[in-house]
Design a protein around this motif. Structure first.
Motif, PDB file in Angstrom:
ATOM      1  N   ALA A  83      37.999 -19.256  -9.785  1.00  0.00           N
ATOM      2  CA  ALA A  83      37.739 -20.656 -10.137  1.00  0.00           C
ATOM      3  C   ALA A  83      36.593 -20.752 -11.146  1.00  0.00           C
ATOM      4  O   ALA A  83      36.633 -21.593 -12.055  1.00  0.00           O
ATOM      5  CB  ALA A  83      37.421 -21.464  -8.881  1.00  0.00           C
ATOM      6  N   SER A  84      35.597 -19.893 -11.004  1.00  0.00           N
ATOM      7  CA  SER A  84      34.482 -19.885 -11.963  1.00  0.00           C
ATOM      8  C   SER A  84      34.960 -19.503 -13.353  1.00  0.00           C
ATOM      9  O   SER A  84      34.585 -20.113 -14.348  1.00  0.00           O
ATOM     10  CB  SER A  84      33.391 -18.913 -11.502  1.00  0.00           C
ATOM     11  N   HIS A  85      35.817 -18.477 -13.431  1.00  0.00           N
ATOM     12  CA  HIS A  85      36.367 -18.076 -14.733  1.00  0.00           C
ATOM     13  C   HIS A  85      37.235 -19.190 -15.328  1.00  0.00           C
ATOM     14  O   HIS A  85      37.183 -19.449 -16.531  1.00  0.00           O
ATOM     15  CB  HIS A  85      37.177 -16.790 -14.612  1.00  0.00           C
ATOM     16  N   LEU A  86      38.009 -19.835 -14.486  1.00  0.00           N
ATOM     17  CA  LEU A  86      38.862 -20.922 -14.974  1.00  0.00           C
ATOM     18  C   LEU A  86      38.018 -22.084 -15.479  1.00  0.00           C
ATOM     19  O   LEU A  86      38.301 -22.663 -16.550  1.00  0.00           O
ATOM     20  CB  LEU A  86      39.807 -21.392 -13.869  1.00  0.00           C
ATOM     21  N   LEU A  87      36.965 -22.411 -14.750  1.00  0.00           N
ATOM     22  CA  LEU A  87      36.076 -23.498 -15.176  1.00  0.00           C
ATOM     23  C   LEU A  87      35.381 -23.153 -16.491  1.00  0.00           C
ATOM     24  O   LEU A  87      35.284 -24.002 -17.391  1.00  0.00           O
ATOM     25  CB  LEU A  87      35.041 -23.777 -14.078  1.00  0.00           C
ATOM     26  N   LYS A  88      34.920 -21.921 -16.641  1.00  0.00           N
ATOM     27  CA  LYS A  88      34.291 -21.487 -17.896  1.00  0.00           C
ATOM     28  C   LYS A  88      35.308 -21.520 -19.042  1.00  0.00           C
ATOM     29  O   LYS A  88      34.973 -21.905 -20.165  1.00  0.00           O
ATOM     30  CB  LYS A  88      33.723 -20.068 -17.755  1.00  0.00           C
ATOM     31  N   THR A  89      36.546 -21.100 -18.766  1.00  0.00           N
ATOM     32  CA  THR A  89      37.600 -21.141 -19.780  1.00  0.00           C
ATOM     33  C   THR A  89      37.781 -22.553 -20.291  1.00  0.00           C
ATOM     34  O   THR A  89      37.822 -22.789 -21.507  1.00  0.00           O
ATOM     35  CB  THR A  89      38.936 -20.613 -19.196  1.00  0.00           C
ATOM     36  N   ILE A  90      37.866 -23.495 -19.388  1.00  0.00           N
ATOM     37  CA  ILE A  90      38.068 -24.902 -19.764  1.00  0.00           C
ATOM     38  C   ILE A  90      36.850 -25.445 -20.504  1.00  0.00           C
ATOM     39  O   ILE A  90      36.982 -26.128 -21.527  1.00  0.00           O
ATOM     40  CB  ILE A  90      38.391 -25.746 -18.508  1.00  0.00           C
ATOM     41  N   LYS A 155      39.699 -12.647 -17.796  1.00  0.00           N
ATOM     42  CA  LYS A 155      39.063 -12.267 -16.530  1.00  0.00           C
ATOM     43  C   LYS A 155      39.664 -13.042 -15.361  1.00  0.00           C
ATOM     44  O   LYS A 155      39.773 -12.525 -14.255  1.00  0.00           O
ATOM     45  CB  LYS A 155      37.553 -12.488 -16.602  1.00  0.00           C
ATOM     46  N   PHE A 156      40.069 -14.292 -15.611  1.00  0.00           N
ATOM     47  CA  PHE A 156      40.738 -15.095 -14.591  1.00  0.00           C
ATOM     48  C   PHE A 156      42.081 -14.456 -14.225  1.00  0.00           C
ATOM     49  O   PHE A 156      42.413 -14.304 -13.056  1.00  0.00           O
ATOM     50  CB  PHE A 156      40.936 -16.524 -15.097  1.00  0.00           C
ATOM     51  N   VAL A 157      42.840 -14.074 -15.247  1.00  0.00           N
ATOM     52  CA  VAL A 157      44.159 -13.479 -15.024  1.00  0.00           C
ATOM     53  C   VAL A 157      44.038 -12.137 -14.303  1.00  0.00           C
ATOM     54  O   VAL A 157      44.812 -11.845 -13.384  1.00  0.00           O
ATOM     55  CB  VAL A 157      44.919 -13.319 -16.366  1.00  0.00           C
ATOM     56  N   LYS A 158      43.049 -11.327 -14.688  1.00  0.00           N
ATOM     57  CA  LYS A 158      42.871  -9.995 -14.090  1.00  0.00           C
ATOM     58  C   LYS A 158      42.119 -10.041 -12.761  1.00  0.00           C
ATOM     59  O   LYS A 158      41.905  -9.017 -12.126  1.00  0.00           O
ATOM     60  CB  LYS A 158      42.121  -9.080 -15.060  1.00  0.00           C
ATOM     61  N   ASN A 159      41.674 -11.241 -12.378  1.00  0.00           N
ATOM     62  CA  ASN A 159      40.937 -11.445 -11.129  1.00  0.00           C
ATOM     63  C   ASN A 159      39.677 -10.588 -11.073  1.00  0.00           C
ATOM     64  O   ASN A 159      39.344  -9.991 -10.053  1.00  0.00           O
ATOM     65  CB  ASN A 159      41.832 -11.177  -9.910  1.00  0.00           C
ATOM     66  N   GLU A 160      38.946 -10.551 -12.193  1.00  0.00           N
ATOM     67  CA  GLU A 160      37.699  -9.801 -12.256  1.00  0.00           C
ATOM     68  C   GLU A 160      36.567 -10.619 -11.636  1.00  0.00           C
ATOM     69  O   GLU A 160      36.604 -11.848 -11.636  1.00  0.00           O
ATOM     70  CB  GLU A 160      37.364  -9.460 -13.708  1.00  0.00           C
ATOM     71  N   PRO A 161      35.533  -9.956 -11.133  1.00  0.00           N
ATOM     72  CA  PRO A 161      34.417 -10.697 -10.545  1.00  0.00           C
ATOM     73  C   PRO A 161      33.641 -11.473 -11.616  1.00  0.00           C
ATOM     74  O   PRO A 161      33.537 -11.040 -12.758  1.00  0.00           O
ATOM     75  CB  PRO A 161      33.541  -9.622  -9.906  1.00  0.00           C
ATOM     76  N   TYR A 162      33.129 -12.606 -11.208  1.00  0.00           N
ATOM     77  CA  TYR A 162      32.355 -13.461 -12.097  1.00  0.00           C
ATOM     78  C   TYR A 162      30.887 -13.044 -12.034  1.00  0.00           C
ATOM     79  O   TYR A 162      30.336 -12.874 -10.943  1.00  0.00           O
ATOM     80  CB  TYR A 162      32.511 -14.934 -11.690  1.00  0.00           C
ATOM     81  N   THR A 163      30.265 -12.856 -13.195  1.00  0.00           N
ATOM     82  CA  THR A 163      28.852 -12.491 -13.240  1.00  0.00           C
ATOM     83  C   THR A 163      28.022 -13.747 -13.004  1.00  0.00           C
ATOM     84  O   THR A 163      28.062 -14.676 -13.796  1.00  0.00           O
ATOM     85  CB  THR A 163      28.491 -11.871 -14.607  1.00  0.00           C
TER      86      THR A 163
END
Length: 171
Positions: A83-90, A155-163
């Motif tokens: 969700a953090s990656h998705l929010l940053k993407t947006i 990173k959202f697609v690959k499900n990588e950890p959010y820094t």
């Protein structure tokens, strides 16, 4: 491609440094002349203003590269990684689109300045020259926002950890 990007980044940072140094020197000499011999060249203030416009947009683009613009991190800090990656993407996507408006209206303004033939009062240069920096560096700024958006999307697609900015407490 990587070498080209590194060279461009170095050129960008050196240009910003030289412009800031030139701005400081011009302002120092103008102030010194004004207070020591009660005389100032009219074009000193004008060139300082144009250098400031140029440097503002150049440094704003550099700020996107290093992530130094202010941002609200409260939501991304406490949300799950995806969700953090998705929010940053947006957020980066919206920022990139907003900066595209700078490009559009900057070009529109430059066209109107060219159409009316406006010249600067002291140096008599065409006024579109100082304002070219607005769409030019807005382009690099929007490119960087879109690149950051793409990076977080991957990173959202690959499900990588959010820094995260804050450190997680041990449980």
């Amino acid at each position: 491609m990587e070498k080209l990007i590194k060279r461009f980044n170095k050129l960008e940072e050196w240009t910003a440094g030289i412009i800031l140094l030139g701005l400081a020197i011009f302002t120092f000499f103008e102030t010194m002349l004004r207070y020591t011999v009660s005389y100032s060249f009219t074009w000193f203030q004008e060139i300082a203003n144009y250098m400031l416009i140029f440097c503002t947009y150049l440094c704003a683009s550099i700020g996107v590269k290093y992530g130094t613009h202010f941002s609200m991190e409260a939501l991304t800090e406490y949300m799950p990684d995806r969700a953090s990656h998705l929010l940053k993407t947006i957020a980066y996507l919206i920022s990139g689109i907003a900066v595209l408006l700078f490009i559009f209206y900057g070009i529109k303004h430059i066209h109107s300045v060219i159409k009316f033939g406006v010249k600067s009062p002291a140096m008599q240069i065409p006024m579109y020259i100082p304002y070219i920096a607005i769409p030019l560096f807005s382009f690099t700024m929007s490119f960087r926002f879109f690149a950051l958006s793409y990076k977080h999307f991957l990173k959202f697609v690959k499900n990588e950890p959010y820094t995260r900015v804050r450190k997680k407490e041990p449980r």
